[in-house]
Motif scaffolding. Sequence first.
Motif, PDB file in Angstrom:
ATOM      1  N   LYS A 124      -4.827   7.074  -1.914  1.00  0.00           N
ATOM      2  CA  LYS A 124      -4.289   5.912  -1.206  1.00  0.00           C
ATOM      3  C   LYS A 124      -4.647   4.703  -2.066  1.00  0.00           C
ATOM      4  O   LYS A 124      -5.809   4.503  -2.390  1.00  0.00           O
ATOM      5  CB  LYS A 124      -4.923   5.781   0.179  1.00  0.00           C
ATOM      6  CG  LYS A 124      -4.594   6.913   1.151  1.00  0.00           C
ATOM      7  CD  LYS A 124      -5.306   6.693   2.499  1.00  0.00           C
ATOM      8  CE  LYS A 124      -5.370   7.977   3.314  1.00  0.00           C
ATOM      9  NZ  LYS A 124      -4.264   8.135   4.254  1.00  0.00           N
ATOM     10  N   VAL A 125      -3.634   3.949  -2.446  1.00  0.00           N
ATOM     11  CA  VAL A 125      -3.855   2.796  -3.321  1.00  0.00           C
ATOM     12  C   VAL A 125      -3.238   1.563  -2.668  1.00  0.00           C
ATOM     13  O   VAL A 125      -2.155   1.643  -2.081  1.00  0.00           O
ATOM     14  CB  VAL A 125      -3.201   3.037  -4.705  1.00  0.00           C
ATOM     15  CG1 VAL A 125      -3.306   1.790  -5.581  1.00  0.00           C
ATOM     16  CG2 VAL A 125      -3.859   4.229  -5.406  1.00  0.00           C
ATOM     17  N   SER A 126      -3.959   0.443  -2.743  1.00  0.00           N
ATOM     18  CA  SER A 126      -3.392  -0.791  -2.210  1.00  0.00           C
ATOM     19  C   SER A 126      -3.528  -1.913  -3.226  1.00  0.00           C
ATOM     20  O   SER A 126      -4.422  -1.907  -4.068  1.00  0.00           O
ATOM     21  CB  SER A 126      -4.069  -1.184  -0.892  1.00  0.00           C
ATOM     22  OG  SER A 126      -5.420  -1.501  -1.114  1.00  0.00           O
ATOM     23  N   GLU A 142      -6.609  -1.511  -5.755  1.00  0.00           N
ATOM     24  CA  GLU A 142      -7.793  -0.764  -5.334  1.00  0.00           C
ATOM     25  C   GLU A 142      -7.401   0.644  -4.910  1.00  0.00           C
ATOM     26  O   GLU A 142      -6.398   0.820  -4.212  1.00  0.00           O
ATOM     27  CB  GLU A 142      -8.496  -1.439  -4.142  1.00  0.00           C
ATOM     28  CG  GLU A 142      -9.171  -2.759  -4.460  1.00  0.00           C
ATOM     29  CD  GLU A 142     -10.369  -2.647  -5.388  1.00  0.00           C
ATOM     30  OE1 GLU A 142     -10.804  -1.526  -5.722  1.00  0.00           O
ATOM     31  OE2 GLU A 142     -10.855  -3.725  -5.793  1.00  0.00           O
ATOM     32  N   ILE A 143      -8.198   1.611  -5.314  1.00  0.00           N
ATOM     33  CA  ILE A 143      -8.042   2.974  -4.823  1.00  0.00           C
ATOM     34  C   ILE A 143      -8.883   3.060  -3.549  1.00  0.00           C
ATOM     35  O   ILE A 143     -10.103   3.033  -3.599  1.00  0.00           O
ATOM     36  CB  ILE A 143      -8.525   3.997  -5.865  1.00  0.00           C
ATOM     37  CG1 ILE A 143      -7.858   3.710  -7.212  1.00  0.00           C
ATOM     38  CG2 ILE A 143      -8.231   5.426  -5.390  1.00  0.00           C
ATOM     39  CD1 ILE A 143      -8.566   4.361  -8.390  1.00  0.00           C
ATOM     40  N   ASN A 144      -8.227   3.101  -2.401  1.00  0.00           N
ATOM     41  CA  ASN A 144      -8.944   3.096  -1.118  1.00  0.00           C
ATOM     42  C   ASN A 144      -9.354   4.485  -0.665  1.00  0.00           C
ATOM     43  O   ASN A 144     -10.209   4.642   0.197  1.00  0.00           O
ATOM     44  CB  ASN A 144      -8.083   2.452  -0.043  1.00  0.00           C
ATOM     45  CG  ASN A 144      -7.665   1.043  -0.393  1.00  0.00           C
ATOM     46  OD1 ASN A 144      -6.509   0.772  -0.659  1.00  0.00           O
ATOM     47  ND2 ASN A 144      -8.628   0.139  -0.429  1.00  0.00           N
ATOM     48  N   GLY A 145      -8.718   5.496  -1.245  1.00  0.00           N
ATOM     49  CA  GLY A 145      -9.093   6.867  -0.906  1.00  0.00           C
ATOM     50  C   GLY A 145      -8.582   7.807  -1.974  1.00  0.00           C
ATOM     51  O   GLY A 145      -7.551   7.555  -2.595  1.00  0.00           O
ATOM     52  N   ILE A 146      -9.328   8.885  -2.211  1.00  0.00           N
ATOM     53  CA  ILE A 146      -8.894   9.902  -3.174  1.00  0.00           C
ATOM     54  C   ILE A 146      -9.399  11.239  -2.678  1.00  0.00           C
ATOM     55  O   ILE A 146     -10.501  11.312  -2.115  1.00  0.00           O
ATOM     56  CB  ILE A 146      -9.429   9.577  -4.590  1.00  0.00           C
ATOM     57  CG1 ILE A 146      -8.748  10.448  -5.656  1.00  0.00           C
ATOM     58  CG2 ILE A 146     -10.942   9.732  -4.671  1.00  0.00           C
ATOM     59  CD1 ILE A 146      -9.003   9.968  -7.088  1.00  0.00           C
ATOM     60  N   LYS A 160       0.815  -1.206   0.000  1.00  0.00           N
ATOM     61  CA  LYS A 160       0.000   0.000   0.000  1.00  0.00           C
ATOM     62  C   LYS A 160       0.845   1.250   0.000  1.00  0.00           C
ATOM     63  O   LYS A 160       1.981   1.254   0.473  1.00  0.00           O
ATOM     64  CB  LYS A 160      -0.986  -0.015   1.167  1.00  0.00           C
ATOM     65  CG  LYS A 160      -0.371  -0.194   2.521  1.00  0.00           C
ATOM     66  CD  LYS A 160      -1.452  -0.493   3.568  1.00  0.00           C
ATOM     67  CE  LYS A 160      -0.824  -0.592   4.931  1.00  0.00           C
ATOM     68  NZ  LYS A 160      -1.773  -0.892   6.000  1.00  0.00           N
TER      69      LYS A 160
END
Lengths: 458, 458
Positions: free
Chosen positions: A328-330, A304-308, A204
């Motif tokens: 935030k990408v994981s 997955e893009i967990n936050g933008i 991540k």
Amino acid sequence: MTLDAVLARIDDTLPDACDRLLDLLRIASISTDPAFEGDCSRAAAWLVQELKSLGFTASARPTPGHPMVVARHAGPGRHILFYGHYDVQPVDPIDLWDRDPFDPALEETARGVVIRGRGAADDKGQLMTFLEACRAWKEVHGTLPGNLTIFFEGEEESGSPSLIPFMKDNAEELGEASLALICDTGLFADKVPAVVTMLRGLAKIEFTLKAADKDLHSGSFGGAAINPIRVLTRILGQLHDDQGRVTVPGFYDDVADLPEEVRAQWQGLGFDHAAFLGGVGLSQPAGEVDRTPLEQIWSRPTAEINGIWGGYTGAGFKTVLPAEASAKVSFRLVSHQDPEKILASFKSWIEAQLPPDVTLDWKAPNGSPASVMAIDDPAFDAARAALTEEWGVPAAFVGCGGSIPIAGYFKEILGMDAMLIGFGKDDDQIHSPNEKYDLESFHKGIRSWARILDRIAG
Amino acid sequence: MTLDAVLARIDDTLPDACDRLLDLLRIASISTDPAFEGDCSRAAAWLVQELKSLGFTASARPTPGHPMVVARHAGPGRHILFYGHYDVQPVDPIDLWDRDPFDPALEETARGVVIRGRGAADDKGQLMTFLEACRAWKEVHGTLPGNLTIFFEGEEESGSPSLIPFMKDNAEELGEASLALICDTGLFADKVPAVVTMLRGLAKIEFTLKAADKDLHSGSFGGAAINPIRVLTRILGQLHDDQGRVTVPGFYDDVADLPEEVRAQWQGLGFDHAAFLGGVGLSQPAGEVDRTPLEQIWSRPTAEINGIWGGYTGAGFKTVLPAEASAKVSFRLVSHQDPEKILASFKSWIEAQLPPDVTLDWKAPNGSPASVMAIDDPAFDAARAALTEEWGVPAAFVGCGGSIPIAGYFKEILGMDAMLIGFGKDDDQIHSPNEKYDLESFHKGIRSWARILDRIAG
């Protein structure tokens, strides 16, 4: 037969066990947010107190982050280590909770009684199943079962920064055990127990794209000045191709194909794909088009893009051209994918797409590889038999989409195999609002451990 | 000569004028945020008091939103209306401000004295240039200049929801004037005055893409459940093509080519494209590749993502698959582009790209078309001459990238032409942290209005 007496004791004292769990759930031990540091320490202290009252030698061990809890009961037989984590996920969006996440309670629902509150299923309710099994065991036998070490961490939901140093520093003490029990996974289906033998890894990263040296007015600069949100969406919008595959170069290089016999066993599980997605309001799988959802979540890597976030996100409208935009990408990893290599490739892939004037700020990359368990340890078959007995249906050896890096660390640092057994359900809403743990999971979870201990401890 | 006396009076009383402006800047009249409703009313009341003290008949008129301020001085000559707005932009990101945005002050800088604070340039400092010109005029002449209506609104930064109804309801009163003066624009270059004759329109929308009925854990669902951030970035990442053109179907249908003579005049302005972008830390224009930056910001339409958000955006990491993702998008419009048609086309374009299980929640579309002024009114040449006299360099007729919808409304609803003259500078950081207004802008702005009034009023 003493096992029956232990099981009966578990049944008789369930209300007290629930009260103890509710006490622990009231502590807001959110590890990722520094504002809750004191609560994390309080949760550790609560567990130490609990373990001591059970007859363990127990202490909270300081780390640069949140404390570890280590407890020991020396006894006969195979030395077994039990692992859980006392920290929990953040609670936002808080307005989607139907109750205060840290004012837990038993609730009657159409599908039975649930224990509602943050951490009920992940992982406080689960770790307490083992302690309650020990308690009933002791009350019947007069002593704790076998030869046990208990090991709880408080940073599982925030990347476990202290875990590896702590395991290395205490390898002699912790490594005395020859098998780890990890209770942080779920049942296979609603009432079908499982032992997880395959876990995805996780890589991540949070990053920010920066352009102008200040926020600009889109009236004055719109059209002429580059907007970092435009660049961010352009890049992340190409993270998957039309087939649902991740486009980062080399992403699949170290992904082994699923062995045909495993694929066959999984098909035999009768997993209900429609119910799996339907349970959360979806109808179509979104992953690689040539894989079943079960393969997608157990055996295939993801991005997955967990936050933008970027620009003005408050009430009303602001015609701003922001100076920066972040994400935030994981990546969930499988087989031999190397987290560092994956993140480095992702970074190069982004950099190659940056237009003039846009720079990349790369923050705290972090990862752990996937794990595949060695199931020739006889404890695996013993556990499967115990679970089958308790639940009345054959227990399964399954994969798990989540990342529980500690399983890999036990192998790597302490040289022991890990057996992952848990009692969560798909609708537990872990990491989401209104998290719950079924009373049935808690009750039969305690009973399951009693049966497993009866077979492998002492 | 009384004009000289008025100008001298302006010079002599500049410190007092600054004090009055600082008083107004201390009021946090952020119109877009309901938390500041009381401050907006206080700003309106402050202006009413100020106008009354100058001899105007003045009142704050209630609306469903923030009050309008209307003042009147009946006198000889052409009836002229002056417009400004007392509301200001939000202040975030607040940590990038070097001082409290609502504790304004005069600051010495390497480029001269500035008045620092939210609203200093947009638009409180600008509207006060006109009131201070009236004050000096009155102190010299014994009476206010000519035949004046003053009209201030408090919702310019939040889409002016009450403006059209108010203008319509008060069309008789406001429409008595035959020319509107609008002070909400800038100098052309650092010391080159300008009259704006071309304004871009604006269409804006906030929308949300929704997928699963709750936030999901990427371990349990990652790979199988659709992530709305992935969909949002995929769609918005295609909003511009490789040539910097907007890809929404029909977007350019109603865009007229810039007349050759206007293009030639603009080229003659000697606009420093490198300095324009260099001033904010950029080097390359990001708009349509076949247009100059001046054309990009004055005569070409744009699409900008002003805000984007979804998933976990706090400290640390949360491996969530969010249930929804949102964006605020605005379009700067030119010539005959219709805001409603543009937003409808954008909406259809999004809908056509939504995968199964993803829905669109479309919130509060809002827009106004572009304006082109009728510059055959002799007041335009008079103002140009007055500005040339004050600033010592020829004043320019220019375009403006920002949207000042009121110019169109004056024409449409009240049947009068509008003359847009302002004294802001490119580095004023309006809508950004550390907004300022040069003391020179304020001082020479007051003097400019005195000269303009001397030519067109009374």
